[in-house]
Design a protein around this motif. Structure first.
Motif, mmCIF file in Angstrom:
data_model
loop_
_atom_site.group_PDB
_atom_site.id
_atom_site.type_symbol
_atom_site.label_atom_id
_atom_site.label_comp_id
_atom_site.label_asym_id
_atom_site.label_seq_id
_atom_site.Cartn_x
_atom_site.Cartn_y
_atom_site.Cartn_z
ATOM 1 N N LEU A 11 0.684 -1.070 -0.128
ATOM 2 C CA LEU A 11 0.149 -0.009 -0.034
ATOM 3 C C LEU A 11 0.799 1.299 0.067
ATOM 4 O O LEU A 11 1.842 1.486 0.911
ATOM 5 N N THR A 12 0.552 2.263 -0.814
ATOM 6 C CA THR A 12 1.204 3.546 -0.573
ATOM 7 C C THR A 12 0.393 4.334 0.508
ATOM 8 O O THR A 12 -0.476 3.834 1.122
ATOM 9 N N ASP A 13 1.133 5.254 0.615
ATOM 10 C CA ASP A 13 0.638 6.490 2.058
ATOM 11 C C ASP A 13 -0.684 6.731 1.526
ATOM 12 O O ASP A 13 -1.654 6.962 2.609
ATOM 13 N N GLU A 14 -1.066 7.154 0.269
ATOM 14 C CA GLU A 14 -2.240 7.770 -0.093
ATOM 15 C C GLU A 14 -3.373 6.578 0.085
ATOM 16 O O GLU A 14 -4.426 7.129 0.598
ATOM 17 N N GLU A 15 -2.983 5.413 -0.383
ATOM 18 C CA GLU A 15 -4.146 4.118 -0.295
ATOM 19 C C GLU A 15 -4.113 3.837 0.989
ATOM 20 O O GLU A 15 -5.445 3.643 1.448
ATOM 21 N N TRP A 16 -3.264 3.789 1.860
ATOM 22 C CA TRP A 16 -3.425 3.678 3.309
ATOM 23 C C TRP A 16 -4.332 4.716 3.961
ATOM 24 O O TRP A 16 -5.170 4.191 4.861
ATOM 25 N N GLU A 17 -4.309 5.809 3.585
ATOM 26 C CA GLU A 17 -4.995 6.903 4.275
ATOM 27 C C GLU A 17 -6.557 6.641 3.989
ATOM 28 O O GLU A 17 -7.402 6.954 4.666
ATOM 29 N N ARG A 18 -6.801 6.218 2.762
ATOM 30 C CA ARG A 18 -8.406 6.015 2.327
ATOM 31 C C ARG A 18 -8.645 4.809 3.015
ATOM 32 O O ARG A 18 -9.783 4.555 3.233
ATOM 33 N N LEU A 19 -7.819 3.832 3.144
ATOM 34 C CA LEU A 19 -8.254 2.386 3.805
ATOM 35 C C LEU A 19 -8.476 2.621 5.249
ATOM 36 O O LEU A 19 -9.285 1.786 5.790
ATOM 37 N N VAL A 20 -7.710 3.330 6.042
ATOM 38 C CA VAL A 20 -7.698 3.461 7.492
ATOM 39 C C VAL A 20 -9.292 3.568 8.165
ATOM 40 O O VAL A 20 -9.597 2.748 9.033
ATOM 41 N N PRO A 21 -10.001 4.373 7.651
ATOM 42 C CA PRO A 21 -11.186 4.716 8.170
ATOM 43 C C PRO A 21 -12.256 3.346 7.939
ATOM 44 O O PRO A 21 -13.197 3.339 8.630
ATOM 45 N N LEU A 22 -11.866 2.362 6.998
ATOM 46 C CA LEU A 22 -12.909 1.428 6.967
ATOM 47 C C LEU A 22 -12.629 0.203 7.787
ATOM 48 O O LEU A 22 -13.086 -0.846 7.408
ATOM 49 N N LEU A 23 -11.396 0.058 8.377
ATOM 50 C CA LEU A 23 -10.790 -0.722 8.714
ATOM 51 C C LEU A 23 -11.340 -1.180 10.178
ATOM 52 O O LEU A 23 -11.918 -0.268 11.001
ATOM 53 N N PRO A 24 -11.802 -2.534 10.699
ATOM 54 C CA PRO A 24 -12.568 -2.620 11.915
ATOM 55 C C PRO A 24 -11.371 -2.385 13.189
ATOM 56 O O PRO A 24 -10.286 -2.247 12.922
ATOM 57 N N LEU A 25 -12.002 -2.184 14.176
ATOM 58 C CA LEU A 25 -11.151 -1.721 15.528
ATOM 59 C C LEU A 25 -10.469 -3.238 16.076
ATOM 60 O O LEU A 25 -11.095 -4.177 15.684
ATOM 61 N N ASN A 26 -9.814 -2.970 17.041
ATOM 62 C CA ASN A 26 -9.135 -4.207 17.668
ATOM 63 C C ASN A 26 -10.454 -4.864 18.580
ATOM 64 O O ASN A 26 -11.390 -4.047 19.009
ATOM 65 N N PRO A 27 -10.483 -6.148 18.753
ATOM 66 C CA PRO A 27 -11.408 -6.675 19.357
ATOM 67 C C PRO A 27 -11.196 -6.396 20.622
ATOM 68 O O PRO A 27 -10.440 -6.092 21.442
ATOM 69 N N ARG A 28 -12.653 -6.337 21.251
ATOM 70 C CA ARG A 28 -12.776 -6.198 22.791
ATOM 71 C C ARG A 28 -11.960 -7.218 23.731
ATOM 72 O O ARG A 28 -11.552 -6.822 24.797
ATOM 73 N N GLN A 29 -12.050 -8.467 23.303
ATOM 74 C CA GLN A 29 -11.432 -9.308 24.221
ATOM 75 C C GLN A 29 -10.511 -9.944 23.606
ATOM 76 O O GLN A 29 -10.145 -9.958 22.271
ATOM 77 N N GLY A 30 -9.423 -10.516 24.377
ATOM 78 C CA GLY A 30 -8.178 -10.870 23.771
ATOM 79 C C GLY A 30 -7.120 -9.842 23.596
ATOM 80 O O GLY A 30 -7.244 -8.595 23.998
ATOM 81 N N ARG A 32 -4.341 -7.554 21.300
ATOM 82 C CA ARG A 32 -4.208 -6.484 20.071
ATOM 83 C C ARG A 32 -4.018 -7.479 18.968
ATOM 84 O O ARG A 32 -2.978 -8.123 18.920
ATOM 85 N N TRP A 33 -4.577 -7.012 17.807
ATOM 86 C CA TRP A 33 -4.015 -7.534 16.496
ATOM 87 C C TRP A 33 -2.969 -6.916 16.016
ATOM 88 O O TRP A 33 -2.471 -5.770 16.368
ATOM 89 N N THR A 34 -2.223 -7.911 15.243
ATOM 90 C CA THR A 34 -1.009 -7.221 14.708
ATOM 91 C C THR A 34 -1.232 -6.199 13.762
ATOM 92 O O THR A 34 -2.138 -6.130 13.135
ATOM 93 N N ASP A 35 -0.192 -5.295 13.556
ATOM 94 C CA ASP A 35 -0.478 -4.092 12.482
ATOM 95 C C ASP A 35 -0.947 -4.256 11.491
ATOM 96 O O ASP A 35 -0.760 -5.077 10.595
ATOM 97 N N HIS A 36 -2.193 -3.701 11.249
ATOM 98 C CA HIS A 36 -2.991 -4.078 10.013
ATOM 99 C C HIS A 36 -2.482 -3.613 8.817
ATOM 100 O O HIS A 36 -2.588 -4.668 7.661
ATOM 101 N N ARG A 37 -1.563 -2.660 8.708
ATOM 102 C CA ARG A 37 -0.840 -2.304 7.408
ATOM 103 C C ARG A 37 -0.181 -3.666 6.819
ATOM 104 O O ARG A 37 0.170 -3.947 5.745
ATOM 105 N N MET A 38 0.656 -3.942 7.921
ATOM 106 C CA MET A 38 1.854 -5.016 7.622
ATOM 107 C C MET A 38 1.238 -6.215 7.205
ATOM 108 O O MET A 38 1.401 -6.920 5.892
ATOM 109 N N VAL A 39 -0.120 -6.811 7.922
ATOM 110 C CA VAL A 39 -0.925 -7.986 7.659
ATOM 111 C C VAL A 39 -1.473 -7.804 5.945
ATOM 112 O O VAL A 39 -1.353 -8.534 5.244
ATOM 113 N N ILE A 40 -2.323 -6.760 5.853
ATOM 114 C CA ILE A 40 -2.827 -6.428 4.663
ATOM 115 C C ILE A 40 -1.756 -6.374 3.516
ATOM 116 O O ILE A 40 -2.180 -6.841 2.504
ATOM 117 N N ASN A 41 -0.612 -5.713 3.633
ATOM 118 C CA ASN A 41 0.411 -5.898 2.674
ATOM 119 C C ASN A 41 0.561 -7.299 2.588
ATOM 120 O O ASN A 41 0.885 -7.636 1.111
#
Length: 303
Positions: A11-30, A32-41
């Motif tokens: 992902l480029t920085d511009e693409e990541w900025e458009r994608l961030v508002p659409l990503l789910p938040l960390n789960p309430r239980q358990g 924290r998720w591993t960094d979204h950007r690294m995993v999505i890449n």
């Protein structure tokens, strides 16, 4: 494999900025998720190259983490929700004349795509749960066509060659029976208030979709059909004389735009995990198609 070669799929920085508002938040239980950007890449890299999950480069973290994230988001519809967010308001520019095209393509299935067990409805088997191993025709959207072991991808594309709706079926299934089903998946969110738009103004399709039922379906929904008539249908109408009724209208000038859906197919098939199916589960393969579609929408966003 050097970092420059890997980065062209990230992902480029511009693409990541458009994608961030659409990503789910960390789960309430358990934890924290591993960094979204690294995993999505990592998911994008696998979708583009169709590399084995275990062979993912170390720069994307643990391969199991990347696979589990893709599997979970495919099963619970997260990828589809992200895609809906990117497509929001894409019909506004054309308004009532919003035009889409329908087509399908056969995708060869690798031998690794076979052998999925019958699982409980939730598709998350529990230890001790009995599984039925009797073969089911067309299970997991896999079948045998003239090209061999395959899956058929049905899709709707807009004038900018971007996927609007997709679905899969066994490779030997026809195109026309899935015309209504794939159109019913069209759902464009509003950027403001209002219900999602589910009716385009005009639908383009080739002769494979020319049937009285499909034309009646579009007419009931107030959608203009741009579908050529088969020669045998023309002959039957003439043979019946007045009882055959008027021939349906056909706009040859508009029909020239149907190549947009074929170009959209090429964009999706540029992702090797889409062009050669290796996913066993239908819903996970649908998630792979959604990931490829997200990449297309990130590179060609709606203004």
């Amino acid at each position: 494999m050097d970092e420059e070669r890997l980065s062209r799929h990230d992902l480029t920085d511009e693409e990541w900025e458009r994608l961030v508002p659409l990503l789910p938040l960390n789960p309430r239980q358990g934890g924290r998720w591993t960094d979204h950007r690294m995993v999505i890449n990592g998911v994008f890299f696998r979708t583009r190259t169709n590399i084995s999950w275990r062979d993912l480069p170390p720069c994307y973290g643990n391969w199991k983490t990347v696979y589990n994230r893709h599997r979970r988001w495919s099963m619970d519809g997260t990828w589809a929700e992200i895609l809906d967010g990117l497509r929001a308001g894409c019909d506004a520019e054309e308004g009532a004349d919003w035009t889409v095209s329908v087509d399908s393509t056969v995708v060869r299935a690798h031998q690794h795509a076979a052998g999925a067990r019958l699982a409980p409805p939730a598709d998350f088997p529990v230890k001790g749960t009995p599984l039925d191993h009797k073969p089911v025709k067309g299970r997991e959207a896999l079948g045998r066509s003239r090209g061999g072991f395959s899956t058929k991808l049905h899709l709707v594309a807009d004038r900018r060659c971007r996927p609007i709706a997709t679905m899969v079926s066994p490779g030997q299934h026809g195109d026309s029976p899935y015309f209504r089903r794939v159109l019913e998946r069209v759902r464009i969110l509003r950027r403001g208030l209002g219900r999602p738009r589910q009716r385009p103004g005009r639908v383009l399709a080739d002769k494979a979709y020319s049937s009285r039922g499909n034309r009646a379906y579009l007419r009931r929904r107030g959608i203009k059909a741009v579908i050529p008539i088969k020669k045998d249908q023309q002959a039957n109408r003439r043979k019946r004389g007045r009882k055959g009724g008027r021939p349906p209208g056909f706009d040859a000038e508009r029909y020239r735009e149907r190549n947009t859906v074929e170009r959209c197919v090429n964009k999706l098939r540029n992702n090797r995990a889409v062009a050669l199916r290796t996913d066993k589960r239908e819903r996970i393969y649908q998630g792979t198609i959604d990931v490829a579609s997200i990449r297309i929408w990130l590179r060609d966003p709606t203004p």
